[in-house]
Motif scaffolding. Structure first.
Motif: not given
Length: 84
Positions: A32-33, A36, A39-40
């Motif tokens: 998940s980290v 993210l 994604f950024h």
């Protein structure tokens, strides 16, 4: 004599249950980290003004693919005319 199936159980409950749950939760947190963060950062890394200008790379890849396709079609046509 204890059977092999009962080696990893204690009182009918799998002894690795807690370990498996903790491991899977930790792995999902890491994924998940990582997602993210990617994604950024992807817009800055892959955009038209990014580190990797994707449009130029994709256009060059398309041109190489078209060239290979044309060469392959010429080769196939050449083989067809020689075997008639």
């Amino acid at each position: 004599a204890t059977s092999a199936t009962n080696t990893y159980t204690h009182g009918g409950v799998n002894s690795f249950y807690l370990t498996r749950i903790i491991f899977l939760r930790a792995l999902s947190f890491v994924y998940s980290v990582a997602f993210l963060i990617a994604f950024h950062q992807n817009k800055a890394l892959i955009g038209d003004d990014g580190i990797t200008p994707a449009k130029r790379m994709l256009d060059a890849a398309e041109e190489r693919g078209n060239l290979k396709y044309r060469k392959r079609m010429n080769w196939i046509e050449y083989k067809k005319t020689n075997f008639k």
